[in-house]
Design a protein around this motif. Sequence first.
Motif: not given
Length: 197
Positions: A124-133
């Motif tokens: 079902s997973l259409k996308g992955v977003t990684m947010i880093t600092t």
Amino acid sequence: MKVIIVFNHPYAGSYCNAILKSVEKGLEIGGHDIDLIHLDQDAFNPVMTAADLKAFRDKIPVDHKVIEYKDRIKNADHLVMIFPIWWELMPAMMKGFIDKVIFPGVAYDYTNKENTRMRPLWTSLKGVTMITTMNTPQYLYWGIFGNAIRRAVMAGTFWKIGYKNRKWISFNEVKAVNQEARTTWLKQLEKRFSLLK
């Protein structure tokens, strides 16, 4: 859309927590369903034990949190990971999440007997977003430290498994920027996630 967020930062006053709130607000504006996995609040154990390694071989997880996370992620449309970069890498809990949850029989399986080709199981997973600092300037992180997070997570994990829609949002030199810049970043995140498709 069902969006699952995997979050790792132990301090409630951190900029990562402000990012989490902006992402959640944007997703709410966009009418998305949110499921938050807060690794710190869950006291997730990142250590790969002997039992976990046997489970890796057998493709049957034994950690109860891994089993819970598997059931929560399998029906998600989008995965968001939020964490700080410390000493050029992710914190232990996020590394443990990758080690123990991005797991054969959980997140992927092999398509050949040699165990060299992978296919994703979270269909079902259409996308992955990684947010880093991080506090490291971007040019140093890319040029001197080899862009370690992109190589390890975006390429070495999600590309290898077979997810094509991968995004990395990196906030650099966080301690050095002024409050106006930090606020602008948060507003941009809120807008971005309100428009997520």
